[in-house]
Scaffold this motif. Structure first.
Motif, PDB file in Angstrom:
ATOM      1  N   CYS A  81       1.045   8.681  -7.123  1.00 49.14           N
ATOM      2  CA  CYS A  81       0.988  10.086  -7.513  1.00 49.14           C
ATOM      3  C   CYS A  81      -0.038  10.367  -8.603  1.00 49.14           C
ATOM      4  CB  CYS A  81       2.381  10.550  -7.950  1.00 49.14           C
ATOM      5  SG  CYS A  81       2.451  12.310  -8.328  1.00 49.14           S
ATOM      6  N   VAL A  82      -0.030   9.598  -9.698  1.00 50.89           N
ATOM      7  CA  VAL A  82      -0.932   9.901 -10.810  1.00 50.89           C
ATOM      8  C   VAL A  82      -2.407   9.738 -10.443  1.00 50.89           C
ATOM      9  CG1 VAL A  82       0.760   9.433 -12.623  1.00 50.89           C
ATOM     10  CG2 VAL A  82      -0.737   7.606 -11.834  1.00 50.89           C
ATOM     11  N   HIS A  83      -2.687   9.005  -9.380  1.00 48.93           N
ATOM     12  CA  HIS A  83      -4.077   8.841  -8.940  1.00 48.93           C
ATOM     13  C   HIS A  83      -4.404   9.694  -7.723  1.00 48.93           C
ATOM     14  CE1 HIS A  83      -4.741   5.795 -11.909  1.00 48.93           C
ATOM     15  NE2 HIS A  83      -3.669   5.141 -11.492  1.00 48.93           N
ATOM     16  N   GLY A  84      -3.382  10.291  -7.114  1.00 48.33           N
ATOM     17  CA  GLY A  84      -3.596  11.201  -5.994  1.00 48.33           C
ATOM     18  C   GLY A  84      -4.132  10.553  -4.736  1.00 48.33           C
ATOM     19  N   GLU A  85      -3.808   9.281  -4.522  1.00 49.93           N
ATOM     20  CA  GLU A  85      -4.297   8.584  -3.340  1.00 49.93           C
ATOM     21  C   GLU A  85      -3.457   7.345  -3.075  1.00 49.93           C
ATOM     22  OE1 GLU A  85      -8.302   7.418  -4.326  1.00 49.93           O
ATOM     23  OE2 GLU A  85      -7.627   5.749  -5.551  1.00 49.93           O
ATOM     24  N   PRO A  86      -3.507   6.839  -1.838  1.00 51.14           N
ATOM     25  CA  PRO A  86      -2.837   5.558  -1.572  1.00 51.14           C
ATOM     26  C   PRO A  86      -3.656   4.428  -2.192  1.00 51.14           C
ATOM     27  CG  PRO A  86      -3.814   6.437   0.436  1.00 51.14           C
ATOM     28  CD  PRO A  86      -4.069   7.434  -0.641  1.00 51.14           C
ATOM     29  N   GLN A  87      -2.958   3.417  -2.694  1.00 44.78           N
ATOM     30  CA  GLN A  87      -3.646   2.283  -3.310  1.00 44.78           C
ATOM     31  C   GLN A  87      -2.973   0.976  -2.912  1.00 44.78           C
ATOM     32  OE1 GLN A  87      -3.911   2.728  -7.580  1.00 44.78           O
ATOM     33  NE2 GLN A  87      -5.464   4.318  -7.413  1.00 44.78           N
ATOM     34  N   TRP A  88      -3.775  -0.086  -2.956  1.00 44.21           N
ATOM     35  CA  TRP A  88      -3.277  -1.444  -2.783  1.00 44.21           C
ATOM     36  C   TRP A  88      -2.772  -1.921  -4.128  1.00 44.21           C
ATOM     37  CZ3 TRP A  88      -2.938  -3.412   1.963  1.00 44.21           C
ATOM     38  CH2 TRP A  88      -3.790  -2.932   2.961  1.00 44.21           C
ATOM     39  N   ARG A  89      -1.671  -2.672  -4.125  1.00 45.12           N
ATOM     40  CA  ARG A  89      -1.147  -3.300  -5.332  1.00 45.12           C
ATOM     41  C   ARG A  89      -0.157  -4.376  -4.945  1.00 45.12           C
ATOM     42  NH1 ARG A  89       2.021   0.719  -9.002  1.00 45.12           N
ATOM     43  NH2 ARG A  89      -0.034   1.577  -9.165  1.00 45.12           N
ATOM     44  N   ARG A 129       0.884  -1.168   0.000  1.00 43.83           N
ATOM     45  CA  ARG A 129       0.000   0.000   0.000  1.00 43.83           C
ATOM     46  C   ARG A 129       0.911   1.204   0.000  1.00 43.83           C
ATOM     47  NH1 ARG A 129      -5.230   1.363   0.009  1.00 43.83           N
ATOM     48  NH2 ARG A 129      -5.904   3.193   1.167  1.00 43.83           N
ATOM     49  N   GLN A 130       0.666   2.091  -0.972  1.00 39.59           N
ATOM     50  CA  GLN A 130       1.480   3.288  -1.066  1.00 39.59           C
ATOM     51  C   GLN A 130       0.731   4.373  -1.829  1.00 39.59           C
ATOM     52  OE1 GLN A 130       4.337   1.368  -4.240  1.00 39.59           O
ATOM     53  NE2 GLN A 130       4.898   3.501  -4.003  1.00 39.59           N
ATOM     54  N   TRP A 131       1.217   5.608  -1.688  1.00 38.76           N
ATOM     55  CA  TRP A 131       0.679   6.743  -2.412  1.00 38.76           C
ATOM     56  C   TRP A 131       1.041   6.593  -3.881  1.00 38.76           C
ATOM     57  CZ3 TRP A 131      -2.533  10.678  -1.539  1.00 38.76           C
ATOM     58  CH2 TRP A 131      -2.544  11.741  -2.434  1.00 38.76           C
TER      59      TRP A 131
END
Length: 161
Positions: free
Chosen positions: A44-52, A40-42
């Motif tokens: 940048c291009v989506h402007g939010e933290p995401q799971w991956r 889980r990290q920020w």
């Protein structure tokens, strides 16, 4: 960015704008307890933290996508794997970019290596989640990264999870 002067299928001329990007890798790392390494990290291009899943670009010095996958898994998680299986590759947003993501299943995991995060990954947190939960996250749209979704669903459909 690239602008191509092109001849369209209907015979007319026009321009096509696209983003040229290096290929990438995504790693579905599953341990003996059927837990998956998920980050889980920020983003940048989506402007939010995401799971991956652990992922990153294929650098010129890597030589192959598999070599890049081994490097990225070690850098982001400190994990090494004995068993690597190619799951295939996916075109990401191919009306916008040539970006291609190569997915791998990594098993036979050994942890304890030192993570080597890049400056933009300083907030990356590693989580271990059950396979079933990760599949549910994909189906619910909570794991929106294309390479991650592709890796999980491909492994699931092939009976590898």
């Amino acid at each position: 960015m690239r602008r191509d002067d092109m001849l369209r299928p209907d015979g007319s001329r026009g321009y096509y704008d696209s983003v040229v990007a290096q290929p990438a890798v995504t790693i579905l790392a599953v341990d003996d307890r059927r837990l998956v390494a998920v980050t889980r990290q920020w983003i940048c291009v989506h402007g939010e933290p995401q799971w991956r899943l652990p992922a990153g670009r294929v650098d010129t010095f890597d030589g192959t996508p598999r070599a890049a996958a081994k490097r990225e898994l070690a850098e982001e998680t400190g994990i090494r794997a004995d068993d690597w299986r190619a799951l295939g590759s996916i075109n990401c947003a191919d009306s916008l970019t040539n970006h291609r993501d190569h997915a791998f299943l990594a098993m036979g995991l050994t942890s304890g290596g030192e993570r080597r995060l890049e400056p933009g990954e300083a907030d990356l947190v590693l989580h271990w989640l059950p396979v079933e939960q990760v599949v549910e996250m994909v189906l619910a749209g909570d794991l929106p990264h294309a390479g991650s979704t592709f890796a999980v669903l491909t492994a699931q459909v092939r009976g590898l999870l």
